[in-house]
Motif scaffolding. Structure first.
Motif, PDB file in Angstrom:
ATOM      1  N   SER A 349       0.841  -1.190   0.000  1.00 58.92           N
ATOM      2  CA  SER A 349       0.000   0.000   0.000  1.00 58.92           C
ATOM      3  C   SER A 349       0.880   1.245   0.000  1.00 58.92           C
ATOM      4  O   SER A 349       2.025   1.217   0.462  1.00 58.92           O
ATOM      5  CB  SER A 349      -0.904   0.018   1.234  1.00 58.92           C
ATOM      6  N   THR A 350       0.336   2.326  -0.498  1.00 61.75           N
ATOM      7  CA  THR A 350       1.081   3.582  -0.615  1.00 61.75           C
ATOM      8  C   THR A 350       0.488   4.625   0.327  1.00 61.75           C
ATOM      9  O   THR A 350      -0.726   4.725   0.472  1.00 61.75           O
ATOM     10  CB  THR A 350       1.032   4.110  -2.056  1.00 61.75           C
ATOM     11  N   VAL A 351       1.360   5.391   0.961  1.00 65.47           N
ATOM     12  CA  VAL A 351       0.941   6.506   1.810  1.00 65.47           C
ATOM     13  C   VAL A 351       1.313   7.824   1.132  1.00 65.47           C
ATOM     14  O   VAL A 351       2.446   7.991   0.679  1.00 65.47           O
ATOM     15  CB  VAL A 351       1.621   6.472   3.192  1.00 65.47           C
ATOM     16  N   VAL A 352       0.344   8.741   1.060  1.00 61.70           N
ATOM     17  CA  VAL A 352       0.606  10.103   0.585  1.00 61.70           C
ATOM     18  C   VAL A 352       0.430  11.023   1.790  1.00 61.70           C
ATOM     19  O   VAL A 352      -0.568  10.939   2.497  1.00 61.70           O
ATOM     20  CB  VAL A 352      -0.354  10.502  -0.544  1.00 61.70           C
ATOM     21  N   TYR A 353       1.391  11.898   2.018  1.00 56.66           N
ATOM     22  CA  TYR A 353       1.395  12.700   3.237  1.00 56.66           C
ATOM     23  C   TYR A 353       2.023  14.067   2.991  1.00 56.66           C
ATOM     24  O   TYR A 353       2.512  14.370   1.894  1.00 56.66           O
ATOM     25  CB  TYR A 353       2.141  11.970   4.352  1.00 56.66           C
ATOM     26  N   GLY A 354       2.010  14.916   4.016  1.00 57.32           N
ATOM     27  CA  GLY A 354       2.635  16.243   3.954  1.00 57.32           C
ATOM     28  C   GLY A 354       3.560  16.417   5.142  1.00 57.32           C
ATOM     29  O   GLY A 354       4.341  15.543   5.473  1.00 57.32           O
ATOM     30  N   HIS A 355       3.523  17.606   5.758  1.00 54.24           N
ATOM     31  CA  HIS A 355       4.095  17.867   7.085  1.00 54.24           C
ATOM     32  C   HIS A 355       5.609  18.052   7.146  1.00 54.24           C
ATOM     33  O   HIS A 355       6.080  18.779   8.013  1.00 54.24           O
ATOM     34  CB  HIS A 355       3.690  16.743   8.040  1.00 54.24           C
ATOM     35  N   THR A 356       6.379  17.439   6.281  1.00 53.77           N
ATOM     36  CA  THR A 356       7.837  17.455   6.478  1.00 53.77           C
ATOM     37  C   THR A 356       8.516  18.291   5.406  1.00 53.77           C
ATOM     38  O   THR A 356       9.206  17.782   4.520  1.00 53.77           O
ATOM     39  CB  THR A 356       8.400  16.026   6.501  1.00 53.77           C
ATOM     40  N   ALA A 357       8.334  19.602   5.497  1.00 56.82           N
ATOM     41  CA  ALA A 357       8.912  20.510   4.511  1.00 56.82           C
ATOM     42  C   ALA A 357      10.433  20.465   4.513  1.00 56.82           C
ATOM     43  O   ALA A 357      11.067  20.701   3.483  1.00 56.82           O
ATOM     44  CB  ALA A 357       8.430  21.935   4.767  1.00 56.82           C
ATOM     45  N   ALA A 358      11.024  20.143   5.653  1.00 54.95           N
ATOM     46  CA  ALA A 358      12.485  20.120   5.731  1.00 54.95           C
ATOM     47  C   ALA A 358      13.077  19.084   4.797  1.00 54.95           C
ATOM     48  O   ALA A 358      14.201  19.229   4.323  1.00 54.95           O
ATOM     49  CB  ALA A 358      12.929  19.850   7.168  1.00 54.95           C
ATOM     50  N   ARG A 359      12.338  18.003   4.527  1.00 52.07           N
ATOM     51  CA  ARG A 359      12.839  16.969   3.615  1.00 52.07           C
ATOM     52  C   ARG A 359      12.450  17.265   2.178  1.00 52.07           C
ATOM     53  O   ARG A 359      12.901  16.580   1.253  1.00 52.07           O
ATOM     54  CB  ARG A 359      12.307  15.596   4.038  1.00 52.07           C
ATOM     55  N   GLY A 360      11.572  18.238   1.973  1.00 55.53           N
ATOM     56  CA  GLY A 360      11.153  18.574   0.615  1.00 55.53           C
ATOM     57  C   GLY A 360      10.350  17.451  -0.012  1.00 55.53           C
ATOM     58  O   GLY A 360       9.750  16.619   0.676  1.00 55.53           O
ATOM     59  N   LEU A 361      10.314  17.418  -1.325  1.00 56.45           N
ATOM     60  CA  LEU A 361       9.614  16.362  -2.046  1.00 56.45           C
ATOM     61  C   LEU A 361      10.300  15.035  -1.733  1.00 56.45           C
ATOM     62  O   LEU A 361      11.463  14.812  -2.050  1.00 56.45           O
ATOM     63  CB  LEU A 361       9.658  16.647  -3.547  1.00 56.45           C
ATOM     64  N   ASP A 362       9.557  14.132  -1.097  1.00 51.62           N
ATOM     65  CA  ASP A 362      10.149  12.886  -0.598  1.00 51.62           C
ATOM     66  C   ASP A 362       9.438  11.708  -1.257  1.00 51.62           C
ATOM     67  O   ASP A 362       8.430  11.206  -0.765  1.00 51.62           O
ATOM     68  CB  ASP A 362       9.998  12.835   0.925  1.00 51.62           C
ATOM     69  N   GLY A 369       5.899  12.108  -0.018  1.00 56.44           N
ATOM     70  CA  GLY A 369       5.761  13.294   0.824  1.00 56.44           C
ATOM     71  C   GLY A 369       5.652  14.531  -0.044  1.00 56.44           C
ATOM     72  O   GLY A 369       6.552  14.821  -0.838  1.00 56.44           O
ATOM     73  N   LEU A 370       4.557  15.275   0.109  1.00 56.53           N
ATOM     74  CA  LEU A 370       4.251  16.368  -0.816  1.00 56.53           C
ATOM     75  C   LEU A 370       4.486  17.763  -0.252  1.00 56.53           C
ATOM     76  O   LEU A 370       4.234  18.748  -0.958  1.00 56.53           O
ATOM     77  CB  LEU A 370       2.784  16.267  -1.263  1.00 56.53           C
ATOM     78  N   ASP A 371       4.951  17.892   0.990  1.00 51.53           N
ATOM     79  CA  ASP A 371       5.158  19.234   1.539  1.00 51.53           C
ATOM     80  C   ASP A 371       6.479  19.790   1.031  1.00 51.53           C
ATOM     81  O   ASP A 371       7.552  19.433   1.524  1.00 51.53           O
ATOM     82  CB  ASP A 371       5.145  19.194   3.065  1.00 51.53           C
ATOM     83  N   THR A 372       6.400  20.678   0.068  1.00 47.04           N
ATOM     84  CA  THR A 372       7.611  21.273  -0.514  1.00 47.04           C
ATOM     85  C   THR A 372       7.783  22.732  -0.091  1.00 47.04           C
ATOM     86  O   THR A 372       8.456  23.503  -0.760  1.00 47.04           O
ATOM     87  CB  THR A 372       7.595  21.137  -2.045  1.00 47.04           C
ATOM     88  N   GLY A 373       7.164  23.109   1.030  1.00 49.14           N
ATOM     89  CA  GLY A 373       7.495  24.377   1.683  1.00 49.14           C
ATOM     90  C   GLY A 373       7.007  25.631   1.009  1.00 49.14           C
ATOM     91  O   GLY A 373       7.733  26.624   0.950  1.00 49.14           O
ATOM     92  N   GLY A 377       8.255  30.071   0.824  1.00 50.09           N
ATOM     93  CA  GLY A 377       8.638  30.635  -0.458  1.00 50.09           C
ATOM     94  C   GLY A 377       9.284  29.635  -1.381  1.00 50.09           C
ATOM     95  O   GLY A 377       9.939  30.013  -2.356  1.00 50.09           O
ATOM     96  N   ARG A 378       9.095  28.346  -1.116  1.00 49.28           N
ATOM     97  CA  ARG A 378       9.729  27.317  -1.943  1.00 49.28           C
ATOM     98  C   ARG A 378       8.775  26.816  -3.024  1.00 49.28           C
ATOM     99  O   ARG A 378       8.700  27.401  -4.103  1.00 49.28           O
ATOM    100  CB  ARG A 378      10.226  26.180  -1.053  1.00 49.28           C
ATOM    101  N   GLY A 379       8.010  25.751  -2.770  1.00 46.71           N
ATOM    102  CA  GLY A 379       7.162  25.213  -3.835  1.00 46.71           C
ATOM    103  C   GLY A 379       5.886  24.607  -3.303  1.00 46.71           C
ATOM    104  O   GLY A 379       5.755  24.307  -2.116  1.00 46.71           O
ATOM    105  N   LEU A 380       4.922  24.427  -4.199  1.00 49.24           N
ATOM    106  CA  LEU A 380       3.673  23.735  -3.898  1.00 49.24           C
ATOM    107  C   LEU A 380       3.540  22.613  -4.920  1.00 49.24           C
ATOM    108  O   LEU A 380       3.726  22.831  -6.126  1.00 49.24           O
ATOM    109  CB  LEU A 380       2.485  24.696  -4.000  1.00 49.24           C
ATOM    110  N   THR A 381       3.220  21.411  -4.443  1.00 48.90           N
ATOM    111  CA  THR A 381       3.285  20.219  -5.287  1.00 48.90           C
ATOM    112  C   THR A 381       1.981  19.443  -5.259  1.00 48.90           C
ATOM    113  O   THR A 381       1.355  19.308  -4.217  1.00 48.90           O
ATOM    114  CB  THR A 381       4.444  19.307  -4.838  1.00 48.90           C
ATOM    115  N   ASP A 406      14.934  20.813  -7.368  1.00 50.46           N
ATOM    116  CA  ASP A 406      13.890  20.894  -6.356  1.00 50.46           C
ATOM    117  C   ASP A 406      14.434  21.594  -5.116  1.00 50.46           C
ATOM    118  O   ASP A 406      15.570  21.388  -4.724  1.00 50.46           O
ATOM    119  CB  ASP A 406      13.403  19.489  -5.961  1.00 50.46           C
ATOM    120  N   GLY A 407      13.593  22.436  -4.505  1.00 55.71           N
ATOM    121  CA  GLY A 407      14.045  23.230  -3.365  1.00 55.71           C
ATOM    122  C   GLY A 407      14.482  22.368  -2.200  1.00 55.71           C
ATOM    123  O   GLY A 407      13.841  21.392  -1.860  1.00 55.71           O
TER     124      GLY A 407
END
Length: 460
Positions: A349-362, A369-373, A377-381, A406-407
């Protein structure tokens, strides 16, 4: 010898003084004793968690050529960039299913947050709660409860007026509130005890909560902590999930859902103890060496490492197929199954999540991981699922953009430092590199499918 009446008169004097003193202390400490006292808080459940929402194949379509699922990372009230990304992916509100990974409001500017939640509410967009959304909801649940305390609204108005004066003097909200709480005495201290510890009034979360309409409040209440789409073997959560109890061996069939036959996918949510804790769903970033869950991105092992390691061992639900592919399996009945170190009787199974902007696109094989900060001022994915996920250019041709820049943070990787109740995050305080190009790339998704990542820059 002292006359008895005179003795009683001398005795009555200190007793009267003592009683007067106790009355004075009581009135100053607790206020009018005949009023409803605010010094004994009996807090109701402000969290109002909804744990799981299950989506049908129609609500999370993957095979319909006319429909797509579009998942978007943390928006944080950046309405301008949110609308830009919707245009970029050619979002069709009539056919596409839009899903957000939480933290879609707060930390950006106030008007942007109100515009984003208005969009989500008006269109009844599917999504999960983030840790910042949860703070807003809890403030919104607290407000009417506190107002119902006799004198509550008046005291709060006076406190807010004091904060505005302090703000004009350049004071920091969090430090000011801490000082006010610590220095409060008597009735004032009693009122402060009705505000849960570590809550900071009058900040971004408070102001958004106060501005919510009834419909927007109801929308937040309806958001779950976790979404499960069984037909797509997909989970959506804000922070993270674990595939099993990290305190025990992967193949412990008594404790690990993926080691049992039959393996029921929903048991990952219901029987893994770490996944039933709301704080973990909203905050988890890593697992420490002692197996504790941490919200620190820079400590421990990212939870996705555990998830992908176990999902790569999954060999499907077919018991016969599992046995044939593992010579070390010994079966007497389904309850006595011994699993080989390379095989688990489960479907990945696959998990899609956010929250971890420090790791960027993961992007890993079974987690995205979709939180790109964007708030920095970085990115929205966005992650797009469906038969025809790629956006078109003006000539109707599919296009792809460079993804090599990628930022990423060049400074502190611990984005937990930005989880407090600040009014607005200042992107200038974070050193970063980022691509100013639009970004699109195709990745594997699920067992045999594909998905498309589309990113835009949130720089000014």
């Amino acid at each position: 010898m002292l006359h008895p009446r005179l003795f009683m008169a001398f005795l009555a004097l200190p007793v009267s003084v003592a009683i007067a003193f106790l009355v004075y202390v009581a009135l100053n400490e607790f206020g009018d004793p005949f009023r409803k006292r605010p010094s004994e808080p009996n807090h109701p459940d402000f969290s109002r968690y909804r744990h799981i929402q299950t989506l049908s194949a129609d609500e999370f379509p993957l095979d319909n050529p006319q429909r797509r699922v579009i998942l978007i990372g943390d928006i944080h009230g950046k309405d301008k960039w949110f609308r830009k990304l919707l245009d970029e992916v050619d979002y069709d509100s009539q056919n596409d299913v839009l899903v957000h990974t939480g933290d879609f409001i707060a930390r950006g500017d106030h008007n942007g947050s109100m515009a984003v939640i208005d969009f989500m509410t008006t269109h009844n967009i599917t999504g999960v709660r983030g840790n910042h959304d949860q703070k807003i909801l809890e403030w919104r649940e607290w407000m009417p409860w506190f107002d119902n305390l006799s004198g509550g609204s008046e005291w709060l108005a006076q406190l807010e007026s004091a904060w505005h004066e302090a703000k004009e003097e350049g004071q920091n909200l969090k430090e000011w509130a801490k000082q006010q709480r610590n220095q409060a005495r008597g009735r004032n201290a009693a009122w402060w005890r009705n505000i849960p510890k570590k809550w900071v009034p009058f900040g971004d979360h408070y102001r958004i909560a106060k501005a919510l309409t009834e419909e927007q409040h109801a929308y937040l209440l309806a958001l779950p902590l976790k979404i499960h789409a069984p037909s797509a073997h997909t989970f959506v959560v804000h922070a993270g999930l674990l595939p099993g109890d990290v305190r025990y061996d992967y193949f412990d069939r008594e404790r690990q859902p993926l080691a049992r036959i039959p393996c029921i996918e929903t048991e990952i949510l219901q029987r893994v103890p770490q996944n039933t804790v709301p704080w973990n769903n909203l905050n988890m970033r890593s697992v420490l060496k002692n197996n504790d869950i941490s919200k620190k991105a820079s400590k421990g092992t990212p939870w996705g490492v555990y998830w992908n390691a176990q999902m790569k061992m999954c060999n499907g639900y077919d018991l016969k197929n599992t046995v044939e592919k593992s010579s070390s399996l010994q079966i007497q009945d389904s309850d006595a199954l011994t699993v080989s170190p390379k095989t688990l009787p489960c479907h990945p199974s696959t998990v899609v999540y956010g929250h971890t902007a420090a790791r960027g696109l993961d992007v890993q094989r079974f987690s995205v991981g979709l939180d790109t900060g964007c708030v920095y001022g970085r990115g929205l994915t966005a992650l797009i699922l469906g038969p025809n996920p790629l956006p078109k250019n003006k000539e109707g041709e599919e296009v792809q953009y460079d993804t090599s820049s990628d930022g990423v943070y060049e400074g502190d990787l611990d984005d937990d430092a930005y989880d407090d109740d600040f009014d607005v995050v200042e992107p200038a305080t974070i050193r970063r590199t980022q691509s100013k190009k639009k970004r699109t790339k195709t990745i594997k998704f699920g067992d045999n499918g594909q998905a498309t990542l589309v990113g835009i820059s949130c720089s000014k």
